[in-house]
Design an enzyme around this catalytic site. Structure first.
Site, PDB file in Angstrom:
ATOM      1  N   ASN A  33      -8.771  10.141  -2.614  1.00  7.88           N
ATOM      2  CA  ASN A  33      -8.939  11.125  -3.700  1.00  7.88           C
ATOM      3  C   ASN A  33      -8.615  10.511  -5.063  1.00  7.88           C
ATOM      4  OD1 ASN A  33      -6.186  10.961  -3.724  1.00  7.88           O
ATOM      5  ND2 ASN A  33      -5.807  13.106  -3.185  1.00  7.88           N
ATOM      6  N   ASP A  61     -10.655  14.550  -1.106  1.00  7.43           N
ATOM      7  CA  ASP A  61      -9.273  14.855  -0.739  1.00  7.43           C
ATOM      8  C   ASP A  61      -9.260  15.334   0.716  1.00  7.43           C
ATOM      9  OD1 ASP A  61      -6.713  16.198  -0.472  1.00  7.43           O
ATOM     10  OD2 ASP A  61      -6.606  16.063  -2.663  1.00  7.43           O
ATOM     11  N   PHE A  83      -4.000   5.873   5.866  1.00  9.10           N
ATOM     12  CA  PHE A  83      -2.956   5.557   4.882  1.00  9.10           C
ATOM     13  C   PHE A  83      -2.713   6.697   3.895  1.00  9.10           C
ATOM     14  CE2 PHE A  83      -4.727   1.353   5.921  1.00  9.10           C
ATOM     15  CZ  PHE A  83      -3.567   0.679   6.252  1.00  9.10           C
ATOM     16  N   TYR A 153      10.021  12.871   2.639  1.00  7.67           N
ATOM     17  CA  TYR A 153       9.009  11.838   2.903  1.00  7.67           C
ATOM     18  C   TYR A 153       9.109  11.376   4.368  1.00  7.67           C
ATOM     19  CZ  TYR A 153       6.811   7.254   3.022  1.00  7.67           C
ATOM     20  OH  TYR A 153       6.041   6.176   3.377  1.00  7.67           O
ATOM     21  N   ASN A 183      10.097  -2.883   4.170  1.00  6.28           N
ATOM     22  CA  ASN A 183       9.744  -2.964   2.734  1.00  6.28           C
ATOM     23  C   ASN A 183       8.518  -3.847   2.504  1.00  6.28           C
ATOM     24  OD1 ASN A 183      12.549  -1.996   2.851  1.00  6.28           O
ATOM     25  ND2 ASN A 183      12.367  -2.038   0.638  1.00  6.28           N
ATOM     26  N   ARG A 234      17.292  -5.700   2.427  1.00  5.58           N
ATOM     27  CA  ARG A 234      16.080  -5.089   2.979  1.00  5.58           C
ATOM     28  C   ARG A 234      15.226  -6.157   3.655  1.00  5.58           C
ATOM     29  NH1 ARG A 234      18.750  -1.475   2.010  1.00  5.58           N
ATOM     30  NH2 ARG A 234      18.379   0.434   0.826  1.00  5.58           N
TER      31      ARG A 234
END
Ligand code: UDP
Length: 341
Positions: A33, A61, A83, A153, A183, A234
């Site tokens: 989108n 979308d 994704f 999230y 990460n 990380r």
């Protein structure tokens, strides 16, 4: 037969499409989108497609269920790499419903359409945020660890994982791979694609921008964690290695069952080490501030990635912090040149 990649105008999805174009003969459909992705990224991918016929882009979308179903009717989609999602932890705390709608509800709808139209393989982009705070600091996080997200999230992604697993239980032809990313960092080694978020919150792009004088300084969020140098650790995985496992997933599902895998290198770097690495590759000594801890940051997050290495026989190719920083720097340089042209 086509592979659908949702969210491919964004950071990780675009790297996956580039590898699909370069390493397979597959026809690719992109749905994006363009809320956080970019048309110039789609144009870059179109330019990589030497046949000029393998890539089809729909600006759409996922919430527009009828338009999405129309795309399935018009094509013969048998594989999906999904994704498209909102992915900022801090934003998710302030806008939880937007996250549940955009991430969970849209995934339910996509899986529903996928099953209806006979999709056989579904690769889902999940996150280490599904684990929440590790129970024991410093322990490598395996796929068996408790999933207990601490922000919307992570919850929105964990719920999507459940939807996919439940759908697969009753639809034997629908198989999935769920990837939990640690990460993700770095950029395309050819310099054509890279990370571009607005606002940018991730450490490596911020440090790289500082090295290029686009920011005055970088602030370390806390130096009194119980780590070797006091800063957070990380597991940074190069985006090209991550893209590669998505291509592998489609092959893997030919002869294997659905599964969940962590994506990381199993080795962590501290914030200070990242900053030092960028200073080294840029040959520039920029200003570093010491700031307060950021809320919700666990001190150490490192993947146990034995499962993916073992089951998929995955061998990372870009496993080097210096390479991650170098490619991120190159991308940031090129990107700003393009913008100024
Ligand atoms: N970090 C930092 N300064 C920044 C941005 C991030 O010190 O300006 C730290 C952050 O506290 C964390 C690490 O860098 O320990 C990685 O943060 P990032 O936002 O890149 O990814 P996260 O681990 O939060 O998903």
């Amino acid at each position: 037969m086509q592979v659908l990649v949702t969210g491919a105008a964004g950071y990780i999805g675009s790297h996956v499409v580039k590898q699909l174009l370069e390493q397979t003969q597959k026809e690719i459909i992109i749905i994006d989108n363009l809320s956080t992705g970019f048309l110039h990224t789609v144009d870059t991918l179109k330019a990589i497609d030497s046949t000029k016929r393998r890539l089809k882009f729909y600006k759409e979308d996922l919430a527009n269920f009828e338009s999405i179903e129309k795309i399935f009717k018009e094509n013969n989609i048998k594989e999906i790499i999904h994704f498209a999602a909102s992915s900022q932890v801090a934003e998710s705390i302030n806008k939880p419903l937007q996250y549940y709608l955009n991430n969970s509800v849209n995934t339910i709808s996509l899986v529903n359409i996928a099953v209806k139209y006979g999709v056989e393989k579904f690769v889902f982009s999940s996150t280490a945020a599904v684990y929440g705070e590790p129970e024991q600091t410093g322990q490598l996080i395996s796929e068996e660890c408790l999933t207990k997200p601490i922000n919307p999230y992570g919850s929105s992604k964990l719920f999507s994982e459940q939807v996919i697993k439940d759908a697969a239980k009753v639809n034997k032809n629908f198989k999935y791979i769920i990837y939990r990313y640690f990460n993700v960092a770095g950029a395309d080694v050819d310099g054509k694609l890279g990370e571009c978020h607005d606002p940018e919150t991730h450490l490596i792009p911020l440090v790289v921008k500082t090295a290029l004088d686009k920011r005055d300084s970088i602030t370390i969020f806390g130096t009194d964690y119980g780590t070797k140098d006091g800063t957070c650790i990380r597991d940074y995985i190069h985006v090209c290695d991550l893209a590669d496992v998505h291509i592998k997933a489609l092959d893997f599902l030919e002869n294997n069952e659905s599964d969940i895998f962590n994506c990381g290198y199993g080795y962590g770097y501290s914030v200070k080490e990242v900053i030092d690495s960028v200073k080294k590759v840029s040959n520039y000594d920029f200003k570093v501030n010491i700031g307060v801890k950021r809320e919700g940051d666990p001190s150490i997050l490192v993947a146990n990635c034995l499962k993916i290495k073992d089951k998929m026989q995955w061998k990372p190719k870009y496993n080097s912090l210096e390479l991650i920083c170098k490619t991120a720097l190159k991308w940031e340089e090129n990107f700003s040149k393009e913008k100024n042209d």
